[in-house]
Write an enzyme that holds these catalytic residues in place. Structure first.
Site, PDB file in Angstrom:
ATOM      1  N   TYR A   1       0.810  -1.214   0.000  1.00  0.00           N
ATOM      2  CA  TYR A   1       0.000   0.000   0.000  1.00  0.00           C
ATOM      3  C   TYR A   1       0.846   1.268   0.000  1.00  0.00           C
ATOM      4  CZ  TYR A   1      -3.981  -3.008   0.707  1.00  0.00           C
ATOM      5  OH  TYR A   1      -4.916  -3.971   0.545  1.00  0.00           O
TER       6      TYR A   1
ATOM      7  N   ASP B   1      -6.172  -6.268   5.206  1.00  0.00           N
ATOM      8  CA  ASP B   1      -7.278  -5.731   4.410  1.00  0.00           C
ATOM      9  C   ASP B   1      -8.246  -6.866   4.077  1.00  0.00           C
ATOM     10  OD1 ASP B   1      -8.786  -4.039   2.922  1.00  0.00           O
ATOM     11  OD2 ASP B   1      -7.314  -3.686   1.342  1.00  0.00           O
TER      12      ASP B   1
END
Ligand code: NAP
Length: 487
Positions: free
Chosen positions: A134, A238
């Site tokens: 990310y 996530d």
């Protein structure tokens, strides 16, 4: 950390967000106010409306300034364009304010039937929030091959691991699992595992266990009640936390907190669900529970418990339930559900417990960027990434000729991580992206930059290269991995 008005009210930046965001946030705001929490809001904007004004980050300066002042945010979801254009405004917010830990609790709720009802699911995923894939560092290395850098730091791991253990203590939880893919990514995912194993003995009151992340997903579906706290890297977290949301009735019930040393951002796990936007039908519970997490962060434990009890009573009585639970043809409106929770403030569920929470001790690590220092290091070679349409044999012979007389030799060439030269006899489908590994001829040498530049010139004279990576030994151990099939 938070900021207060002269009347002792705690300042909170309120971001309504996109899609269903404004409806959820309005519900949470009404409930927090009705619970008597001493909170004062600063309404600011981020996301789609801001992108439309031409602000590429999706986060305008006055929103940044408000957050820097209040240090606490309650927000609705922000829309992210998929696969092109702007960066995610969510990720930008998390990274701008270094909210390194994402806490995602789920618990079984009354009146929300799931295949797991009655099993007492009650767990928290603690997701590292600013590193890993990310970081969004991506390159097209050839016209047909993309790369995303997975960056994991010892410091980042230490912060999130300590946060997980501290959270377990603050919430009276007994076990922390660390979920990684360290069997495959030994250096990146392996760093989290090693840091976890180093820090766990400092928390002897809490059971610590490592689990491979794919098995963790499997076990979460099979026997979720075995988990208490799961700490994991950004991408794993996530995915796992969407899975855990589904165990208790879906995204409508899944809150989250993004915690950093300076700023805390509270939001639902869910997104902007555009198909329900403006219809007054969605379930606001996830944002309301996020506000509950926020109130505990602000030290407003009583108001937090009042709201959590009111939610439990409302769901337990089951008179007013939203469409995600009973079907949208029969569900109550978002506002009616909000009114019901407000009407139940002050009541307590007898059967459904609210945990006793203590303030969480956020880990504070030194600010120095070179958090880990090496005693010894040596450059023993170089990986040069080359774009070429040649066969592995053609490329290998060409590079061997190129480095004749140089201090390095070609050790091997790999294609997408698998050794293809010298030939292994395996059948590998190749693309035009090659990692060419050169190592020092004299096994005790330390390659200097002049030798690296010389090597690059020799390679560049024959082939197009796009990336170079030094092969280091740090404190005597290789600081790189081998290709599949490399000895
Ligand atoms: P989503 O908005 O979370 O919606 C997926 C589905 O989850 C919905 O269609 C709905 O399921 C259910 N759902 C979500 N929130 C609900 C609620 N409050 N009440 C009831 N049901 C709810 O995921 P998405 O469609 O993948 O993403 C839409 C946009 O949101 C994207 O632009 C994405 O980037 C963004 N996003 C933002 C955040 C954030 O701001 N933190 C997080 C995730 C996604 P059914 O269709 O089954 O009814």
């Amino acid at each position: 950390m938070s900021s207060q008005t002269a009347r002792g009210e705690k300042l909170v930046t309120l971001i309504p967000g996109d899609g269903i965001g404004p409806e959820c946030v309005e519900s949470a705001r009404r409930i927090v106010e009705a619970a008597g929490a001493a909170v004062r809001w600063e309404v600011r904007h981020a996301g789609a409306s801001v992108f439309r004004q031409g602000i590429a980050s999706g986060v305008p300066q006055d929103t940044i300034e408000s957050i820097a002042r209040t240090r606490v945010v309650l927000k609705g979801p922000l829309e992210t364009p998929v696969g092109y254009g702007e960066k995610s405004a969510n990720v930008t917010l998390r990274k701008l304010f270094e909210t390194y830990g994402n806490i995602r609790p789920v618990r079984e709720l009354p009146g929300v039937p799931t295949p797991y009802s009655g099993r007492g699911v009650d767990l928290v995923v603690v997701r590292e929030n600013v590193e890993d894939l990310y970081a969004g560092i991506e390159h097209m290395q050839t016209p047909g091959v993309a790369q995303c850098l997975k960056l994991i730091s010892v410091k980042g791991c230490e912060k999130v691991v300590r946060l997980a253990f501290e959270l377990a203590r603050a919430e009276g939880r007994k076990r922390v699992h660390c979920a990684t893919k360290s069997n495959i990514m030994k250096l990146t995912e392996g760093t989290l595992k090693r840091v976890f194993e180093r820090i766990a003995p400092e928390y002897p009151d809490i059971e610590a266990q490592h689990i491979i992340v794919d098995n963790c997903a499997h076990q979460l579906v099979k026997k979720p009640e075995q988990f208490d706290v799961i700490v994991t890297t950004n991408m794993n977290g996530d995915i796992l936390s969407d899975l855990t949301s589904a165990l208790v009735g879906g995204l409508g019930f899944a809150p989250s907190a993004n915690l950093g040393n300076e700023v805390a951002i509270f939001e639902a796990v869910h997104g902007s669900a555009p198909k329900y936007a403006g219809k007054n039908v969605i379930n606001p519970t996830a944002v309301v529970l996020s506000a509950v997490l926020m109130l505990r962060h602000l030290g407003e434990f009583e108001a937090a418990a009042r709201i959590e009890h009111a939610i439990l009573v409302t769901l337990e009585e089951g008179k007013v339930r939203t469409g995600d639970v009973v079907g949208y043809d029969r569900g109550a409106s978002t506002t009616a559900f909000t009114d019901a929770i407000i009407g139940n403030l002050g009541r307590r569920s007898e059967r459904w417990k609210v945990r006793d929470y203590r303030p969480i001790q956020l880990p504070r690590l030194g600010p120095q960027p070179d958090f880990v220092r090496a005693g010894r290091r040596r450059v023993i070679g170089v990986d040069v990434f080359v774009e070429s349409a040649q066969t592995p044999e053609q490329l290998g012979r060409s590079l061997e000729a190129a480095v004749e007389g140089a201090p390095v030799r070609l050790k091997m060439i790999s294609n997408r991580g698998t050794k293809v030269y010298p030939p292994t006899g395996a059948i590998t489908d190749c693309v035009d992206h090659w990692r060419c590994r050169f190592v020092v001829r004299d096994a005790t040498a330390d390659l200097d930059d002049a030798a690296v530049f010389d090597l690059l010139q020799r390679v560049a004279a024959r082939h197009r290269w796009m990336h170079v990576e030094k092969l280091q030994e740090i404190d005597g151990a290789p600081a790189y991995t081998l290709a599949q099939g490399e000895d």
